[in-house]
Design a protein around this motif. Structure first.
Motif, PDB file in Angstrom:
ATOM      1  N   SER A   1      71.938 -15.674   3.850  1.00  0.00           N
ATOM      2  CA  SER A   1      71.312 -16.982   4.075  1.00  0.00           C
ATOM      3  C   SER A   1      69.945 -16.830   4.752  1.00  0.00           C
ATOM      4  CB  SER A   1      72.231 -17.883   4.907  1.00  0.00           C
ATOM      5  OG  SER A   1      72.301 -17.372   6.224  1.00  0.00           O
ATOM      6  N   HIS A   2      69.692 -15.660   5.318  1.00  0.00           N
ATOM      7  CA  HIS A   2      68.377 -15.436   5.937  1.00  0.00           C
ATOM      8  C   HIS A   2      67.447 -14.558   5.107  1.00  0.00           C
ATOM      9  CE1 HIS A   2      70.414 -17.119   9.411  1.00  0.00           C
ATOM     10  NE2 HIS A   2      69.219 -17.320   9.925  1.00  0.00           N
ATOM     11  N   ILE A   3      67.978 -13.565   4.437  1.00  0.00           N
ATOM     12  CA  ILE A   3      67.071 -12.623   3.740  1.00  0.00           C
ATOM     13  C   ILE A   3      67.403 -12.500   2.249  1.00  0.00           C
ATOM     14  CG2 ILE A   3      66.703 -11.293   5.880  1.00  0.00           C
ATOM     15  CD1 ILE A   3      68.444  -9.047   4.617  1.00  0.00           C
ATOM     16  N   GLY A   4      68.272 -13.346   1.741  1.00  0.00           N
ATOM     17  CA  GLY A   4      68.640 -13.255   0.322  1.00  0.00           C
ATOM     18  C   GLY A   4      69.665 -12.157   0.095  1.00  0.00           C
ATOM     19  N   THR A   5      69.989 -11.924  -1.186  1.00  0.00           N
ATOM     20  CA  THR A   5      71.066 -10.962  -1.484  1.00  0.00           C
ATOM     21  C   THR A   5      70.531  -9.596  -1.939  1.00  0.00           C
ATOM     22  OG1 THR A   5      71.191 -11.776  -3.743  1.00  0.00           O
ATOM     23  CG2 THR A   5      72.722 -12.758  -2.159  1.00  0.00           C
ATOM     24  N   GLY A   6      69.215  -9.429  -1.882  1.00  0.00           N
ATOM     25  CA  GLY A   6      68.626  -8.164  -2.364  1.00  0.00           C
ATOM     26  C   GLY A   6      69.178  -6.929  -1.663  1.00  0.00           C
ATOM     27  N   PHE A   7      69.641  -7.095  -0.423  1.00  0.00           N
ATOM     28  CA  PHE A   7      70.113  -5.926   0.339  1.00  0.00           C
ATOM     29  C   PHE A   7      71.324  -5.263  -0.311  1.00  0.00           C
ATOM     30  CE2 PHE A   7      74.003  -7.566   2.262  1.00  0.00           C
ATOM     31  CZ  PHE A   7      73.846  -8.941   2.144  1.00  0.00           C
ATOM     32  N   VAL A   8      72.055  -6.002  -1.130  1.00  0.00           N
ATOM     33  CA  VAL A   8      73.266  -5.421  -1.735  1.00  0.00           C
ATOM     34  C   VAL A   8      72.883  -4.289  -2.691  1.00  0.00           C
ATOM     35  CG1 VAL A   8      75.361  -5.919  -3.043  1.00  0.00           C
ATOM     36  CG2 VAL A   8      74.381  -7.662  -1.552  1.00  0.00           C
ATOM     37  N   ARG A   9      71.712  -4.437  -3.297  1.00  0.00           N
ATOM     38  CA  ARG A   9      71.231  -3.391  -4.184  1.00  0.00           C
ATOM     39  C   ARG A   9      70.220  -2.476  -3.490  1.00  0.00           C
ATOM     40  NH1 ARG A   9      71.365  -3.887  -9.308  1.00  0.00           N
ATOM     41  NH2 ARG A   9      71.382  -6.153  -9.386  1.00  0.00           N
ATOM     42  N   ASN A  10      69.491  -3.063  -2.554  1.00  0.00           N
ATOM     43  CA  ASN A  10      68.463  -2.291  -1.866  1.00  0.00           C
ATOM     44  C   ASN A  10      68.676  -2.447  -0.365  1.00  0.00           C
ATOM     45  OD1 ASN A  10      66.244  -1.075  -0.844  1.00  0.00           O
ATOM     46  ND2 ASN A  10      64.747  -2.535  -1.685  1.00  0.00           N
TER      47      ASN A  10
END
Ligand code: CJB
Length: 824
Positions: A489-498
């Protein structure tokens, strides 16, 4: 959603032959799994086709162990249909969480090594690397642990009994596996000596495929596990004479090969069946690799351009002799050509420096079971030792006299003479590979400087480091939805891949509202664990306690005993009224001991005995609780890690090759109390050592302490609290009526040399635990550190590790169109 519901009902009826109205959770779990598998198989076929179309170089990861755990939730998340499935199943009258409980963990491994292999497959799928995992489909995985009267009792893990909806068994594609027999010599048309191995026994290897999806990218790779099948159905002679059992005996005997996983972990188990397992899976795999290769190639010298084979520890190292045998005896190549192909194709990962874990096989056993392979190993060795001599003589090292050369040759030889003449599998793996890697920076340095120092001098380019990593899909996104949703909710879901994107959380650590939300997510996870423990162990946890967790295999070097000594000391202080400022905590232990490892089993018993005493003592039990979590496994880790606040990583410095649990905890916001060991060192460097609780002697300090004479008795006599704790363990304070039950543990420390320096680190560990307790009282600061820990864990993604393997060892690129993780 309607489509998924229809498919589930169809599978209940037509695949499982049941009435959809019967509402059995077991049927609905299986039907949902089959419906999910339907959604994977098209992409799996397309993925496999694309490898041929694009002439992709393929990676083969050979591992005798995998620990996938449960597949349902992970696969739903990868396909992006988790919410859809949740709603669909709720419409059908089920909670998705309850259905997921129906699945058995696939426990085809012992611990970190097997779980790493599963993380690596996940990353290969997500990064679009053309990869395969190869292994054994054991009928019985790692044993199920129950605790009875405080002791570990092993039960068979009959995970196949209820079937496996995820696997495709391919009974029509069988590969022959040969054992024993003899070798015949002959001369070819050029007058060269050739060899033919005629086998005594033959068994068949049947592939079982489990699909491994990438994250939101349509790339589905294959984990191919072999199951042993007899090549005889019934011996009709026996059958006709009425000896029915005799008729099936051989079949049962053959199929024993893939029956059970060896539950040993870093302890020697040199049994004949284990070698059979190794060769069984290796030859079937090499045959399969070459079958695929030969579809498009005639020239075997092109193999290294098309194929990279990674050996996960030495367990599959016999593959080197097997590929040599095929190239020499079947393709009739010259030795030098065949050897070049082998070395360029293979790479080897070492996972331990513990001497007792370095595999050797008796020459006599190899000569009997794999006579041609033993000949080849002798020849590899003879040529290698000639090369050693040449290099040593050509080297400008005047001090190298003949005596040194002889010693050098003895040290590096593939054959060790004592205590029995055996083959050193690590040496075979090093010589037969172009890359040898350790799994954390310190570990690799120790390989170079100590364990394989001779090889480092001979091949200065070969040994390299690839620090381990863990997949954020399972270990953050899927396991910890409350925290993942907050992060997203703060940084999006991109961290799951990166995973590097987590650094965007750093500024939020200063935001009180975010810290509060972070704490709320942790509390939700603690409450989930509380509910689970209540259901399973009928115990009530105090969620306001600090959750202090030590879960991993039970091994002396991992030092569960050090933790136990802290618990006993804390107990004593509380009893004696010397701990007014004690921060209430619950200490969790969990892990399996190898069934043949006496000391590890006694440690489990001691933990449970201390737990029983402490938990029953009303003077202390509102402040201190001890929980033993029976049957630690992947799915249990997924529950416990998100709820953990303090992660125990307290191995003797230099002994834990890397550790991967350490990474999972920090990623989920636990703070680490740990030694300067394995990948914990690199974590401390990435996070900032001041944000962890680092204590204890470093590896070089321990070496020097050992050299100068380490005397554990000095610590015993010099430290009153330590003495009290050890004396209590030795007495019957925790084992009423069973005096001396835990004396072996104490004697091992005091009179057995304390090989793992428990006493040397005790006082510093206590100090670090005191710091932990103090900091926990300041929840704002604790939370700030927790956020920063997670935010700085990007490097420890298995995607980073696999990218390095792909670039620096395999020379393999992601499939076109998948580089950015986008589906084709
Ligand atoms: N490891 O789990 C095993 N089994 C072995 O036989 C040898 C090593 C572990 O491998 C992990 C993955 O590399 C390491 O993180 C861990 O330190 C090591 O003990």
């Amino acid at each position: 959603m309607e489509g998924l519901k229809k498919d589930v009902i169809r599978h209940v009826v037509s695949s499982l032959g049941s009435d959809y109205a019967s509402k059995s959770a077991y049927n609905y779990y299986n039907a949902l799994a089959l419906a999910v598998r339907d959604r994977l198989i098209d992409n799996w076929i397309k993925t496999q086709r694309s490898y041929y179309d694009e002439k992709a170089k393929r990676v083969y990861y050979l591992s005798l162990e995998y620990l996938p755990g449960k597949s349902l939730m992970n696969n739903l998340h990868c396909l992006g249909i988790y919410e859809t499935a949740r709603k669909a199943m709720s419409d059908l009258g089920f909670s998705l969480e309850d259905l997921a409980e129906q699945e058995w963990d696939a426990g085809l491994g012992n611990g970190g090594l097997g779980r790493l292999a599963s993380c690596f497959l996940d990353s290969m799928a997500t990064l679009g690397i053309p990869g395969y995992g190869y292994g054994i489909r054991y009928d019985y995985g790692i044993f199920h642990q129950v605790i009875e009267d405080g002791k570990q009792v092993e039960q068979a893990d009959n995970w196949m009994r209820v079937g496996n909806p995820w696997a495709y068994e391919r009974g029509q594609h069988l590969f022959p596996v040969r054992f024993f027999g003899e070798v015949k010599n002959w001369t070819d048309e050029y007058g060269r000596l050739r060899h033919t191995w005629t086998a005594g026994d033959t068994v068949l290897a049947m592939p079982c495929d489990m699909l491994v999806p990438g994250w939101d990218n349509h790339h589905v790779i294959n984990m191919r596990l072999w199951s042993a099948r007899s090549d005889v159905e019934f011996d009709l002679d026996f059958f006709n004479t009425g000896n029915y059992l005799g008729a099936v005996e051989e079949k049962i005997f053959d199929e024993k090969i893939s029956k059970v996983l060896y539950p040993s972990d870093q302890i020697e188990e040199g049994r004949e069946l284990r070698l059979k397992q190794q060769y069984f899976f290796v030859t079937a795999t090499i045959q399969d690799i070459l079958r695929r290769f030969r579809k498009k190639h005639q020239d075997m010298t092109e193999l290294p351009q098309s194929v990279a084979i990674q050996l996960n520890d030495t367990h599959p190292a016999i593959a080197i002799a097997e590929l040599m045998r095929i190239l020499l005896d079947e393709d009739l190549l010259d030795w030098e050509v065949a050897w070049d192909i082998c070395v360029s194709t293979f790479a080897y990962t070492n996972h331990t420096i513990l001497p007792e874990a370095l595999e050797t096989w008796p020459v006599s056993l190899l000569e009997r079971m794999l006579p041609r392979h033993m000949q080849i190993i002798y020849e590899i060795n003879a040529r290698f030792l000639r090369e050693v001599e040449r290099v040593a003589r050509s080297e400008d090292c005047g001090q190298l006299c003949h005596r040194d050369l002889d010693h050098l040759k003895q040290r590096v030889s593939l054959i060790q003479e004592r205590p029995i003449k055996s083959v050193r599998m690590a040496h075979l793996a090093i010589i037969g590979s172009h890359s040898v890697n350790g799994v954390a920076a310190l570990h690799t340095e120790l390989l170079k400087a100590r364990v394989f120092d001779d090889f480092q001098r001979l091949y200065p380019q070969k040994i390299n480091n690839k620090t381990n990593g863990v997949t954020p899909r399972r270990w953050l996104w899927s396991a910890n939805q409350p925290l993942s949703r907050l992060i997203a909710s703060h940084i999006g879901t991109g961290f799951v891949r990166n995973l590097d994107e987590l650094t965007q959380l750093e500024p939020l650590a200063a935001d009180p509202a975010f810290r509060e939300a972070w704490r709320a997510a942790k509390l939700e996870n603690k409450q989930r664990l509380q509910a689970y423990i209540k259901r399973k162990l009928m115990r009530e946890l105090h969620t306001e306690h600090l959750f202090d967790v030590h879960i991993k295999r039970i091994h002396e070097y991992k030092r569960q005993v050090l933790n136990l000594l802290h618990v006993v000391t804390a107990y004593n202080r509380l009893r004696h009224g010397q701990a007014a400022d004690f921060t209430p905590r619950t200490v969790f232990f969990g892990g399996k001991a190898a069934p043949s490892y006496f000391m590890a089993k006694r440690i489990i018993h001691a933990i449970n005995a201390v737990a029983a005493t402490v938990n029953a003592d009303s003077r202390v039990n509102d402040k201190l609780q001890v929980v033993y979590l029976p049957n630690y496994c992947v799915s249990q880790a997924e529950r416990v890690i998100p709820a953990t606040e303090l992660s125990e990583q307290i191995s003797t410095a230099g002994m834990e090759a890397s550790g991967t649990g350490n990474m999972k905890f920090a990623l989920n916001g636990a703070l680490t109390i740990g030694t300067w060991d394995g990948a914990t060192i690199e974590m401390a460097q990435a996070i900032g050592p001041e944000l962890l609780f680092i204590f204890g002697m470093r590896e070089d300090e321990l070496v020097s302490l050992r050299q100068h004479g380490y005397n554990p008795m000095l610590y015993y006599h010099g430290d009153e609290e330590l003495r009290e704790a050890l004396d209590m363990l030795r007495s019957d304070a925790f084992s009423p009526g069973q005096h001396g039950l835990f004396a072996p543990l104490v004697d091992n420390l005091l009179h057995g040399g304390d090989r793992f320096f428990v006493l040397a680190d005790y006082r510093q560990y206590l100090g670090a635990q005191q710091d932990v307790g103090r900091l926990y009282l300041d929840q704002e600061e604790w939370t700030r550190r927790s956020i920063l820990n997670a935010a700085r864990m990007g490097f420890f993604s298995s995607d980073r590790a696999i990218s390095q393997y792909a670039r620096e060892i395999w020379d393999v690129a992601p499939m076109a169109g998948l580089q950015n993780g986008k589906g084709a």
